[in-house]
Design a protein around this motif. Structure first.
Motif, PDB file in Angstrom:
ATOM      1  N   UNK A 203      10.318 -11.557  10.314  1.00 22.26           N
ATOM      2  CA  UNK A 203      11.609 -11.689   9.616  1.00 22.26           C
ATOM      3  C   UNK A 203      11.558 -11.219   8.165  1.00 22.26           C
ATOM      4  N   UNK A 204      10.468 -11.515   7.452  1.00 23.46           N
ATOM      5  CA  UNK A 204      10.375 -11.117   6.053  1.00 23.46           C
ATOM      6  C   UNK A 204      10.392  -9.608   5.896  1.00 23.46           C
ATOM      7  N   UNK A 205       9.693  -8.908   6.768  1.00 21.19           N
ATOM      8  CA  UNK A 205       9.643  -7.442   6.696  1.00 21.19           C
ATOM      9  C   UNK A 205      11.001  -6.852   7.054  1.00 21.19           C
ATOM     10  N   UNK A 206      11.651  -7.406   8.067  1.00 19.30           N
ATOM     11  CA  UNK A 206      12.967  -6.911   8.430  1.00 19.30           C
ATOM     12  C   UNK A 206      13.964  -7.093   7.291  1.00 19.30           C
ATOM     13  N   UNK A 207      13.927  -8.228   6.611  1.00 16.82           N
ATOM     14  CA  UNK A 207      14.848  -8.444   5.495  1.00 16.82           C
ATOM     15  C   UNK A 207      14.596  -7.443   4.374  1.00 16.82           C
ATOM     16  N   UNK A 208      13.348  -7.117   4.153  1.00 14.27           N
ATOM     17  CA  UNK A 208      13.045  -6.126   3.114  1.00 14.27           C
ATOM     18  C   UNK A 208      13.631  -4.765   3.482  1.00 14.27           C
ATOM     19  N   UNK A 209      13.527  -4.368   4.753  1.00 17.31           N
ATOM     20  CA  UNK A 209      14.114  -3.102   5.195  1.00 17.31           C
ATOM     21  C   UNK A 209      15.635  -3.149   5.088  1.00 17.31           C
ATOM     22  N   UNK A 210      16.209  -4.257   5.473  1.00 16.38           N
ATOM     23  CA  UNK A 210      17.666  -4.403   5.418  1.00 16.38           C
ATOM     24  C   UNK A 210      18.165  -4.335   3.977  1.00 16.38           C
ATOM     25  N   UNK A 211      17.451  -4.952   3.041  1.00 18.17           N
ATOM     26  CA  UNK A 211      17.845  -4.932   1.634  1.00 18.17           C
ATOM     27  C   UNK A 211      17.714  -3.537   1.044  1.00 18.17           C
ATOM     28  N   UNK A 212      16.648  -2.829   1.420  1.00 19.19           N
ATOM     29  CA  UNK A 212      16.471  -1.469   0.907  1.00 19.19           C
ATOM     30  C   UNK A 212      17.595  -0.568   1.377  1.00 19.19           C
ATOM     31  N   UNK A 213      18.064  -0.742   2.617  1.00 28.41           N
ATOM     32  CA  UNK A 213      19.169   0.076   3.116  1.00 28.41           C
ATOM     33  C   UNK A 213      20.451  -0.188   2.332  1.00 28.41           C
ATOM     34  N   UNK A 214      20.602  -1.401   1.787  1.00 25.26           N
ATOM     35  CA  UNK A 214      21.776  -1.713   0.969  1.00 25.26           C
ATOM     36  C   UNK A 214      21.628  -1.176  -0.447  1.00 25.26           C
ATOM     37  N   UNK A 215      20.427  -1.264  -1.003  1.00 21.38           N
ATOM     38  CA  UNK A 215      20.208  -0.891  -2.401  1.00 21.38           C
ATOM     39  C   UNK A 215      20.134   0.613  -2.611  1.00 21.38           C
ATOM     40  N   UNK A 216      19.591   1.339  -1.640  1.00 22.38           N
ATOM     41  CA  UNK A 216      19.355   2.768  -1.823  1.00 22.38           C
ATOM     42  C   UNK A 216      20.430   3.582  -1.103  1.00 22.38           C
ATOM     43  N   UNK A 217      21.127   4.475  -1.814  1.00 24.66           N
ATOM     44  CA  UNK A 217      22.079   5.360  -1.129  1.00 24.66           C
ATOM     45  C   UNK A 217      21.381   6.244  -0.097  1.00 24.66           C
ATOM     46  N   UNK A 218      20.200   6.724  -0.460  1.00 21.15           N
ATOM     47  CA  UNK A 218      19.397   7.542   0.455  1.00 21.15           C
ATOM     48  C   UNK A 218      17.984   6.998   0.460  1.00 21.15           C
ATOM     49  N   UNK A 219      17.391   6.865   1.643  1.00 21.29           N
ATOM     50  CA  UNK A 219      16.058   6.299   1.752  1.00 21.29           C
ATOM     51  C   UNK A 219      15.400   6.806   3.036  1.00 21.29           C
ATOM     52  N   UNK A 220      14.106   6.595   3.105  1.00 18.72           N
ATOM     53  CA  UNK A 220      13.347   6.930   4.308  1.00 18.72           C
ATOM     54  C   UNK A 220      12.265   5.868   4.481  1.00 18.72           C
ATOM     55  N   UNK A 221      12.043   5.455   5.711  1.00 19.38           N
ATOM     56  CA  UNK A 221      11.028   4.444   6.022  1.00 19.38           C
ATOM     57  C   UNK A 221       9.972   5.063   6.927  1.00 19.38           C
ATOM     58  N   UNK A 222       8.726   4.653   6.717  1.00 19.28           N
ATOM     59  CA  UNK A 222       7.595   5.111   7.534  1.00 19.28           C
ATOM     60  C   UNK A 222       7.016   3.898   8.254  1.00 19.28           C
ATOM     61  N   UNK A 223       7.148   3.905   9.567  1.00 17.41           N
ATOM     62  CA  UNK A 223       6.633   2.825  10.413  1.00 17.41           C
ATOM     63  C   UNK A 223       5.355   3.303  11.082  1.00 17.41           C
ATOM     64  N   UNK A 224       4.242   2.599  10.844  1.00 12.94           N
ATOM     65  CA  UNK A 224       2.963   3.006  11.414  1.00 12.94           C
ATOM     66  C   UNK A 224       2.295   1.808  12.078  1.00 12.94           C
ATOM     67  N   UNK A 225       1.343   2.091  12.946  1.00 15.08           N
ATOM     68  CA  UNK A 225       0.619   1.031  13.633  1.00 15.08           C
ATOM     69  C   UNK A 225      -0.282   1.593  14.708  1.00 15.08           C
ATOM     70  N   UNK A 226      -1.036   0.708  15.366  1.00 13.40           N
ATOM     71  CA  UNK A 226      -1.922   1.080  16.455  1.00 13.40           C
ATOM     72  C   UNK A 226      -1.146   1.137  17.764  1.00 13.40           C
ATOM     73  N   UNK A 227      -1.578   2.027  18.644  1.00  9.65           N
ATOM     74  CA  UNK A 227      -0.909   2.170  19.934  1.00  9.65           C
ATOM     75  C   UNK A 227      -1.251   0.974  20.817  1.00  9.65           C
ATOM     76  N   UNK A 228      -0.231   0.232  21.213  1.00 11.67           N
ATOM     77  CA  UNK A 228      -0.427  -0.913  22.096  1.00 11.67           C
ATOM     78  C   UNK A 228      -0.125  -0.558  23.548  1.00 11.67           C
TER      79      UNK A 228
END
Length: 298
Positions: A203-228
């Motif tokens: 939830x904390x990470x999702x809220x950070x992404x949601x807030x950035x989408x509100x604050x930034x007119x233009x933005x890009x997110x990089x989602x990385x991780x291990x293949x499950x």
């Protein structure tokens, strides 16, 4: 006992277990004291009368199994295996496609054409030295002369060509996905040409992404991780990490301002001593990325 016309090859160059006496050893020496226990403990693998190609690196399996007791040295096991593998009777088993066996006699890989060819060259050199003749040159390992001589791209890599590592995947997106609430948090998906990349964000990470989408007119997110998991078009990531960047457009420069009409007279340059006009704005890159911060899930 010796084979009348050995046609197989010396495994020294291709089988890492073949340590011990070199090609100048007797063609078919009698079993050394270490060998009877080896054949008795693992009769499905070692057979002096009807040998089969051994698994590559089988000396490591013997060490792991505790063969010979706690005080045995790897060099001792290699010497014992070398005496077993240098016999012409064993060499004749090293043919391309022949199955190798592990300590339990089960298939553990196959002799490749390259291994068989290299071993044949070693055996020919051994016979030449024994007869006092010049040693024939070994086949070179130079790259093929043309692309047609190379194996197909889909050729499987042998195990000895591999190195350890770990796979990390990254998906970039600039639209806020619609989350699916699950027990672990917010499950999001990014549609790519290779498949749908999914991850569960706390939830904390999702809220950070949601807030950035509100604050930034233009933005890009990089989602990385291990293949499950990769099945049915879904590429599921575990231990995801998320980075968010703001896109900033640079201000217009004087050169990008409105150009004068073709028939209009050129503008008179202002006198730097008397003019109150501000100096031209310095040039900036068109786009810059400002990192919002990296958040690691889990």
């Amino acid at each position: 006992m010796t084979d009348p016309n050995p046609v197989a090859v010396d495994p020294v160059a291709v089988d890492p277990v073949a340590a011990g006496p070199g090609p100048t050893a007797a063609p078919d020496p009698a079993p050394a004291p270490e060998l009877p226990p080896l054949a008795e403990v693992y009769p499905a693998c070692f057979d002096w009368e009807r040998p089969r190609p051994l698994k590559l690196g089988i000396h490591k399996d013997l060490l792991a199994a505790g063969f010979g007791g706690a005080g045995v040295k790897p060099a001792e096991i290699k010497r014992a295996l070398g005496r077993y593998c240098h016999r012409p009777r064993y060499r004749k088993t090293l043919r391309a496609g022949a199955n190798r066996v592990d300590l339990d006699g089960r298939p553990a890989g196959a002799v490749t054409a390259e291994e068989a060819e290299a071993a044949r060259a070693d055996f020919a050199a051994w016979k030449a030295r024994k007869a006092g003749l010049p040693v024939p040159p070994r086949p070179g390992r130079a790259p093929p002369s043309s692309q047609d001589d190379l194996p197909p791209d889909a050729t499987p890599l042998p195990e000895e060509h591999l190195v350890p590592g770990r796979l990390e995947l990254t998906a970039k997106f600039s639209e806020l996905p619609r989350p699916l609430p699950v027990r672990g948090g917010a499950k999001i998906g990014v549609q790519t040409e290779e498949g749908t990349v999914t991850a569960i964000l706390p939830p904390k990470v999702w809220r950070k992404l949601e807030q950035a989408a509100k604050d930034y007119p233009q933005w890009v997110a990089a989602l990385s991780g291990l293949l499950e998991r990769f099945a049915d078009g879904e590429i599921a990531l575990k231990h995801p990490a998320l980075q968010i960047f703001e896109r900033k457009a640079r201000p217009e420069t004087a050169a990008e301002a409105k150009t004068p009409e073709p028939d209009a007279p050129p503008a008179e340059a202002p006198d730097p001593k008397t003019s109150d006009a501000p100096a031209p704005a310095p040039a900036y890159p068109k786009l810059s990325l400002k990192e919002r911060g990296a958040a690691k899930a889990g």
